[in-house]
Design a protein around this motif. Structure first.
Motif, short mmCIF file in Angstrom:
data_model
loop_
_atom_site.label_atom_id
_atom_site.label_comp_id
_atom_site.label_asym_id
_atom_site.label_seq_id
_atom_site.Cartn_x
_atom_site.Cartn_y
_atom_site.Cartn_z
N VAL A 131 0.85 -1.19 0.00
CA VAL A 131 0.00 0.00 0.00
C VAL A 131 0.89 1.24 0.00
O VAL A 131 2.01 1.20 0.52
CB VAL A 131 -0.95 -0.01 1.23
N GLN A 132 0.39 2.30 -0.58
CA GLN A 132 1.14 3.56 -0.61
C GLN A 132 1.03 4.28 0.73
O GLN A 132 0.05 4.08 1.48
CB GLN A 132 0.62 4.46 -1.72
N PRO A 133 2.01 5.11 1.06
CA PRO A 133 1.91 5.90 2.29
C PRO A 133 0.60 6.69 2.32
O PRO A 133 0.17 7.25 1.30
CB PRO A 133 3.13 6.82 2.20
N GLY A 134 -0.02 6.69 3.50
CA GLY A 134 -1.31 7.34 3.66
C GLY A 134 -2.49 6.43 3.39
O GLY A 134 -3.63 6.81 3.67
N GLY A 135 -2.22 5.26 2.86
CA GLY A 135 -3.29 4.32 2.54
C GLY A 135 -3.75 3.51 3.73
O GLY A 135 -3.30 3.72 4.87
N SER A 136 -4.66 2.57 3.46
CA SER A 136 -5.26 1.76 4.51
C SER A 136 -5.24 0.29 4.13
O SER A 136 -5.26 -0.07 2.95
CB SER A 136 -6.72 2.18 4.74
N LEU A 137 -5.18 -0.54 5.16
CA LEU A 137 -5.32 -1.98 5.01
C LEU A 137 -6.10 -2.49 6.21
O LEU A 137 -6.05 -1.91 7.30
CB LEU A 137 -3.96 -2.69 4.97
N ARG A 138 -6.76 -3.63 6.01
CA ARG A 138 -7.46 -4.29 7.12
C ARG A 138 -6.98 -5.72 7.20
O ARG A 138 -7.15 -6.49 6.26
CB ARG A 138 -8.96 -4.25 6.90
N LEU A 139 -6.39 -6.06 8.32
CA LEU A 139 -5.94 -7.42 8.58
C LEU A 139 -7.03 -8.19 9.33
O LEU A 139 -7.74 -7.62 10.17
CB LEU A 139 -4.66 -7.44 9.40
N SER A 140 -7.12 -9.48 9.01
CA SER A 140 -8.05 -10.36 9.72
C SER A 140 -7.29 -11.58 10.21
O SER A 140 -6.32 -12.02 9.58
CB SER A 140 -9.18 -10.82 8.79
N THR A 174 -6.97 0.51 14.55
CA THR A 174 -8.08 0.12 15.42
C THR A 174 -8.20 -1.40 15.43
O THR A 174 -8.30 -2.01 14.37
CB THR A 174 -9.40 0.73 14.95
N ILE A 175 -8.19 -1.97 16.63
CA ILE A 175 -8.36 -3.41 16.77
C ILE A 175 -9.80 -3.70 17.18
O ILE A 175 -10.40 -2.93 17.94
CB ILE A 175 -7.37 -3.99 17.80
N SER A 176 -10.34 -4.77 16.64
CA SER A 176 -11.69 -5.18 17.01
C SER A 176 -11.78 -6.70 17.00
O SER A 176 -10.93 -7.37 16.40
CB SER A 176 -12.73 -4.57 16.06
N ARG A 177 -12.78 -7.23 17.69
CA ARG A 177 -12.97 -8.69 17.77
C ARG A 177 -14.40 -9.05 17.46
O ARG A 177 -15.33 -8.32 17.80
CB ARG A 177 -12.64 -9.18 19.20
N ASP A 178 -14.56 -10.19 16.82
CA ASP A 178 -15.87 -10.81 16.64
C ASP A 178 -15.80 -12.13 17.41
O ASP A 178 -15.26 -13.12 16.92
CB ASP A 178 -16.16 -11.05 15.15
N ASN A 179 -16.33 -12.12 18.62
CA ASN A 179 -16.20 -13.29 19.48
C ASN A 179 -16.95 -14.50 18.92
O ASN A 179 -16.53 -15.64 19.13
CB ASN A 179 -16.70 -12.97 20.89
N ALA A 180 -18.05 -14.26 18.24
CA ALA A 180 -18.82 -15.37 17.67
C ALA A 180 -18.01 -16.11 16.60
O ALA A 180 -18.21 -17.31 16.40
CB ALA A 180 -20.12 -14.85 17.08
N LYS A 181 -17.11 -15.39 15.94
CA LYS A 181 -16.31 -15.98 14.88
C LYS A 181 -14.87 -16.26 15.31
O LYS A 181 -14.06 -16.71 14.50
CB LYS A 181 -16.30 -15.06 13.66
N ASN A 182 -14.55 -15.98 16.57
CA ASN A 182 -13.16 -16.11 17.04
C ASN A 182 -12.19 -15.40 16.10
O ASN A 182 -11.14 -15.94 15.73
CB ASN A 182 -12.76 -17.59 17.19
N THR A 183 -12.54 -14.20 15.73
CA THR A 183 -11.77 -13.45 14.74
C THR A 183 -11.39 -12.08 15.31
O THR A 183 -12.19 -11.45 16.01
CB THR A 183 -12.57 -13.27 13.45
N VAL A 184 -10.17 -11.67 15.00
CA VAL A 184 -9.70 -10.34 15.38
C VAL A 184 -9.30 -9.59 14.12
O VAL A 184 -8.80 -10.19 13.17
CB VAL A 184 -8.54 -10.42 16.39
N TYR A 185 -9.56 -8.30 14.12
CA TYR A 185 -9.26 -7.46 12.97
C TYR A 185 -8.32 -6.33 13.39
O TYR A 185 -8.30 -5.91 14.55
CB TYR A 185 -10.55 -6.84 12.42
N LEU A 186 -7.58 -5.83 12.42
CA LEU A 186 -6.76 -4.65 12.65
C LEU A 186 -6.96 -3.72 11.46
O LEU A 186 -6.50 -4.02 10.35
CB LEU A 186 -5.28 -5.02 12.80
N GLN A 187 -7.68 -2.64 11.69
CA GLN A 187 -7.86 -1.62 10.67
C GLN A 187 -6.70 -0.64 10.76
O GLN A 187 -6.50 -0.03 11.82
CB GLN A 187 -9.19 -0.89 10.86
N MET A 188 -5.96 -0.52 9.69
CA MET A 188 -4.76 0.33 9.68
C MET A 188 -4.97 1.47 8.70
O MET A 188 -5.12 1.24 7.49
CB MET A 188 -3.53 -0.49 9.29
#
Length: 121
Positions: A12-21, A68-82
């Protein structure tokens, strides 16, 4: 056994965004916390963000206000919005889980394989 499968990395270019799962699977019966660490080339692995039961979220100073970190407990999943990514965010990002399983019925740490995030123009 616990499997942590990460996705969402890339270039990604500087200033851009990614979302990790990161999706956790296996014989897990308790998750105490999930989070993200990263390791840049030639650097030590460092905490990025964690989300713990009863303790909420915790961020490295270098990413506060951008990630920003977030969790979906029903799916046992964690996300990282960057957002507002910088070249210094370039690293392999590792998902981590602190929990108990049927094989290890006590608090243990588990790690994913990592996903590469590259911030460059």
């Amino acid at each position: 056994q616990v499997q942590l499968v990460e996705s969402g990395g890339g270039l990604v270019q500087p200033g851009g965004s990614l979302r990790l799962s990161c999706a956790a699977s296996g014989s897990i019966f308790s998750i105490y916390a999930m989070g993200w660490y990263r390791q840049g080339l030639g650097k030590q692995r460092e905490l990025v963000a964690t989300f713990a039961n009863g303790a909420g979220t915790n961020y490295a100073d270098s990413v506060k206000g951008r990630f920003t970190i977030s969790r979906d407990n029903a799916k046992n999943t964690v996300y990282l919005q960057m957002n507002s990514l910088k070249p210094e965010d370039t690293a392999v990002y590792y998902c981590t889980l602190k929990g108990a399983t049927s094989r290890r019925p006590y608090e243990s740490d588990y790690w994913g394989q990592g996903t590469q995030v590259t911030v460059s123009s």
